[in-house]
Structure formats: C-alpha cells, structure tokens
Design an enzyme around this catalytic site. Structure first.
Site, short mmCIF file in Angstrom:
data_model
loop_
_atom_site.label_atom_id
_atom_site.label_comp_id
_atom_site.label_asym_id
_atom_site.label_seq_id
_atom_site.Cartn_x
_atom_site.Cartn_y
_atom_site.Cartn_z
N THR A 90 1.90 -10.24 0.72
CA THR A 90 3.20 -10.39 1.37
C THR A 90 3.28 -9.38 2.51
O THR A 90 3.25 -8.17 2.28
CB THR A 90 4.36 -10.13 0.38
OG1 THR A 90 4.21 -11.00 -0.74
CG2 THR A 90 5.71 -10.35 1.05
N LYS A 147 8.27 -16.58 2.28
CA LYS A 147 8.14 -15.61 1.19
C LYS A 147 9.28 -14.57 1.27
O LYS A 147 9.80 -14.14 0.24
CB LYS A 147 6.77 -14.91 1.28
CG LYS A 147 6.57 -13.77 0.32
CD LYS A 147 6.53 -14.18 -1.15
CE LYS A 147 6.47 -12.93 -2.04
NZ LYS A 147 6.35 -13.20 -3.45
N LYS A 205 8.88 -2.69 -0.46
CA LYS A 205 8.14 -3.07 0.76
C LYS A 205 8.65 -4.41 1.28
O LYS A 205 8.93 -4.57 2.46
CB LYS A 205 6.64 -3.17 0.42
CG LYS A 205 5.82 -3.95 1.44
CD LYS A 205 4.40 -4.21 0.98
CE LYS A 205 4.22 -5.17 -0.17
NZ LYS A 205 4.07 -6.58 0.14
P1 NAP Z 1 -1.70 -4.11 -6.77
O1 NAP Z 1 -1.93 -4.33 -8.21
O2 NAP Z 1 -1.26 -2.77 -6.28
O3 NAP Z 1 -3.05 -4.53 -5.98
C1 NAP Z 1 -3.27 -4.26 -4.63
C2 NAP Z 1 -4.73 -4.53 -4.31
O4 NAP Z 1 -4.94 -4.35 -2.91
C3 NAP Z 1 -5.69 -3.58 -5.02
O5 NAP Z 1 -6.86 -4.32 -5.32
C4 NAP Z 1 -5.97 -2.53 -3.95
O6 NAP Z 1 -7.21 -1.87 -4.11
C5 NAP Z 1 -6.00 -3.40 -2.71
N1 NAP Z 1 -5.70 -2.66 -1.47
C6 NAP Z 1 -4.49 -2.17 -1.07
N2 NAP Z 1 -4.61 -1.59 0.13
C7 NAP Z 1 -5.90 -1.71 0.51
C8 NAP Z 1 -6.63 -1.30 1.65
N3 NAP Z 1 -6.04 -0.64 2.66
N4 NAP Z 1 -7.95 -1.58 1.71
C9 NAP Z 1 -8.57 -2.24 0.68
N5 NAP Z 1 -7.93 -2.66 -0.42
C10 NAP Z 1 -6.61 -2.39 -0.51
O7 NAP Z 1 -0.61 -5.13 -6.18
P2 NAP Z 1 -0.31 -6.66 -6.58
O8 NAP Z 1 0.88 -6.69 -7.48
O9 NAP Z 1 -1.56 -7.35 -6.99
O10 NAP Z 1 0.20 -7.20 -5.16
C11 NAP Z 1 -0.70 -7.60 -4.13
C12 NAP Z 1 0.10 -8.37 -3.07
O11 NAP Z 1 0.70 -9.53 -3.67
C13 NAP Z 1 1.24 -7.57 -2.43
O12 NAP Z 1 1.37 -7.92 -1.07
C14 NAP Z 1 2.45 -8.03 -3.23
O13 NAP Z 1 3.65 -7.86 -2.51
C15 NAP Z 1 2.11 -9.51 -3.46
N6 NAP Z 1 2.75 -10.14 -4.64
C16 NAP Z 1 2.78 -9.49 -5.86
C17 NAP Z 1 3.39 -10.15 -6.94
C18 NAP Z 1 3.48 -9.52 -8.31
O14 NAP Z 1 4.26 -10.02 -9.14
N7 NAP Z 1 2.72 -8.47 -8.61
C19 NAP Z 1 3.94 -11.42 -6.78
C20 NAP Z 1 3.85 -12.05 -5.55
C21 NAP Z 1 3.25 -11.39 -4.48
P3 NAP Z 1 -7.36 -0.64 -5.16
O15 NAP Z 1 -7.68 -1.29 -6.48
O16 NAP Z 1 -8.47 0.17 -4.63
O17 NAP Z 1 -6.04 0.10 -5.16
#
Ligand code: NAP
Length: 301
Positions: free
Chosen positions: A102, A177, A245
């Site tokens: 997102t 979104k 965010k």
């Molecule tokens: P998360 O568990 O914090 O995962 C984030 C991932 O991105 C991790 O694999 C992290 O790597 C990687 N990452 C972040 N910054 C990076 C960078 N600069 N370079 C390389 N890798 C990077 O978050 P999430 O909940 O999966 O969310 C991911 C996305 O989906 C976000 O945009 C969020 O808003 C969206 N989203 C989340 C949900 C939900 O319910 N969780 C629902 C819909 C949408 P590391 O493992 O090294 O930290």
C-alpha cells in the site's frame, strides 16, 4: 513471458505477514517461484515449500516474467524496484512488475512511468483481507494499470485472491486501497467505541458480539477484531504503525483533493496515542486500549 502455454515464472519480494502466505499460495498453485527477503532468514518456510531464494531484487527480476513486490511504504517500493540492485536493473523488457504494497497513488504513477521507459510493464495491485485472507487465498485485489497486463497476471492473482477488480489506469489501484482504508479506520473505530460503551455498562461482551455481528451493524472489523479485543489479544494481523502509514497517505490525498476526511483524521489522532504508548507493532485492535483509557473501563477480560 517464457512460453505462451506455460505458467509464467514468478518472482516475489517481501515475505512479511502478508507476503509469506501469498508466496506459499503461489507455490501451491504450481508457479515456479524465485524469492528475496531483506532479512534472509524469514524466507525459510517458502524455500522449504519449493521456492528458490536469491540475494537481491535484481536477481529475482532476472529469473522472472512477473515480479511481485509487497514491502512497507512508498520509499521501500522505490528502493526495491528502482534502487541499486533493484528490480529495474534485472527485469527484461516485456516483463511485468506487480506492486501489492500500500503506497500513494502518486508514487505508484512515478514507478509506472520509470519502468515504462525501460519497456517494463507495471500494475499497482494492493490488497485487502488481512493476514487471514492472505493465508486463505481470499484477498481482494484492486488493480490499476493496463487491461492487457491485468489479463496476463490473472492466473497469478487468482492464486492469491478471490475478488480481483481492475479499477482503472496507473495509480487507481492505490487510490481504491486508500478508500478501503478510510472504511477500515471508521469500522475499526465503530467496533472499539461500541465495545467500550458495552463494557462500561457491564454487558457480557461475548453475548453482545454474538447478537450484533450478523445484523446491520456487522463488519469485517467487528467479526475479526471484536473477539480479539475481548480476549485481550493484541498480536498483529495488521500493525498499528502500518494503518498509520495508510491513513497518512489518505489524508495527504484528501488535502490535495480538498475533501475533509473527518472520521479518518480522528482515528489517525487517536492511534498516535497508541503509538506513544508503545503499541505501534501491535494489531490495529489495540485502538480499543486508547478508548478504554478515555472511558476508564476495560474491554479485555
Ligand atoms: P511486514 O510484516 O512488516 O512485512 C514487510 C516486508 O517488507 C518484510 O518482508 C520486510 O523485510 C520488507 N521490506 C520493508 N521495507 C523494505 C526495504 N526497504 N527493502 C527490502 N525489503 C523491505 O508488513 P505486512 O503486514 O506484510 O505489510 C506489507 C504491505 O502490505 C504494507 O504495504 C501493508 O500496508 C500492506 N497490507 C498489509 C495488510 C495486513 O493485514 N498486514 C493488509 C493489506 C495490505 P524484513 O523482513 O527484512 O523486515
């Protein structure tokens, strides 16, 4: 694509709460998968399920026809796609980048344009449905970009999601979104406020949830997060800091459009208190703790 009849080779970058189960569903659907995660260790379950792990987004792109990214925010997406050793350095002309993080519609359009200059296609395809939807393969996927590219990626989307909607051109997936996140924030707020009200009145909260969840007041937030609030389970499906965010992105867009987002601003301000209290890495249901404090009551058992 490698071969019109064969399945495209898929690359996957970002194996977090969402990315990991989405990648596992792609493997289950029979896609050949190359993965990269910044913290290499977190890729283990996906590698054990058959994915090939590489050490940069560039290498992912070199091995893939369709490259999926699901990282944190706009700067992270720019880094993994356009930065050094990024996707753009390894992707072949004709390949397709699908960003499912997102981010802002503006940055999505910038990345679309930068990739187009190299002959690389792009879709912005953020998701909704939480970690439960990611595991079940029932995500809603809102897609912005070229219709022809959406059709080429349809099989990949269908392995991860149930409702796939092509909403418009570049950036429109992200705009949709943000609309989704306005709804999430207000339904979350409604759930917290209603349960705090019921708790202060001394009601049996499990009975209240049973009574109201299936009627006109029902919502995903109420059904999925209401029981967690009552249990006092604040483990994250979707972290407070990530909703913050997204609300910041929605408020920036509303500023640009000159649309007052009154309820969204309120939730954003209340969640600041949750972040100050150290609950930024907890699930968004932690908002209820802010309201508990305001009402001098307790929702959790
Ligand atoms: P998360 O568990 O914090 O995962 C984030 C991932 O991105 C991790 O694999 C992290 O790597 C990687 N990452 C972040 N910054 C990076 C960078 N600069 N370079 C390389 N890798 C990077 O978050 P999430 O909940 O999966 O969310 C991911 C996305 O989906 C976000 O945009 C969020 O808003 C969206 N989203 C989340 C949900 C939900 O319910 N969780 C629902 C819909 C949408 P590391 O493992 O090294 O930290």
């Amino acid at each position: 694509m490698s071969n019109a009849a064969a399945k495209p080779k898929v690359g996957f970058i970002g194996l977090g709460i969402m990315g990991q189960p989405m990648a596992l569903n792609l493997l289950k659907a029979g896609f050949e998968l190359t993965v990269y995660n910044r913290t290499a260790e977190k890729a283990r379950p996906v590698v054990e399920a058959g994915a090939v792990q590489v050490s940069s987004p560039k290498e992912v792109a070199q091995n893939s026809d369709i490259i999926i990214t699901i990282v944190t925010g706009p700067d992270d997406v720019k880094e993994v796609i356009l930065g050094p050793n990024g996707v753009a350095e390894g992707a072949r002309p004709g390949s397709i980048v699908v960003d499912m993080s997102t981010i802002s519609p503006k940055v999505a359009r910038e990345v679309h344009a930068a990739l187009a200059e190299k002959g690389i296609g792009m879709l912005d395809a953020p998701v909704s449905g939480g970690d439960t939807g990611a595991k079940a393969g029932t995500l809603s996927i809102m897609v912005g970009g070229d219709a022809e590219l959406v059709e080429k990626c349809r099989g990949v989307f269908e392995a991860m999601g149930k409702k796939i909607t092509h909403v418009g051109g570049p950036g429109m997936g992200q705009l949709t979104k943000l609309v989704n996140q306005v709804l999430v924030a207000l339904n979350l707020m409604a759930t917290c406020e209603a349960l705090t009200f019921a708790a202060k009145a001394g009601a049996d909260l499990e009975k209240v949830l049973e009574a109201v969840s299936g009627g006109a007041a029902g919502s995903w937030q109420l059904s999925n997060l209401g029981p967690k609030m009552v249990e006092g389970d604040y483990r994250p499906g979707f972290m407070v800091k990530l909703l913050q965010k997204d609300l910041k992105l929605a408020l920036e867009e509303s500023d640009f459009l000159h649309v007052p987002l009154l309820g969204t601003s309120l939730v954003h301000q209340l969640l600041r208190k949750a972040e100050d209290a150290g609950w930024g890495d907890e699930g968004t249901q932690a908002l209820v703790k802010v309201l508990e404090e305001l009402a001098s009551t307790r929702v959790a058992k």
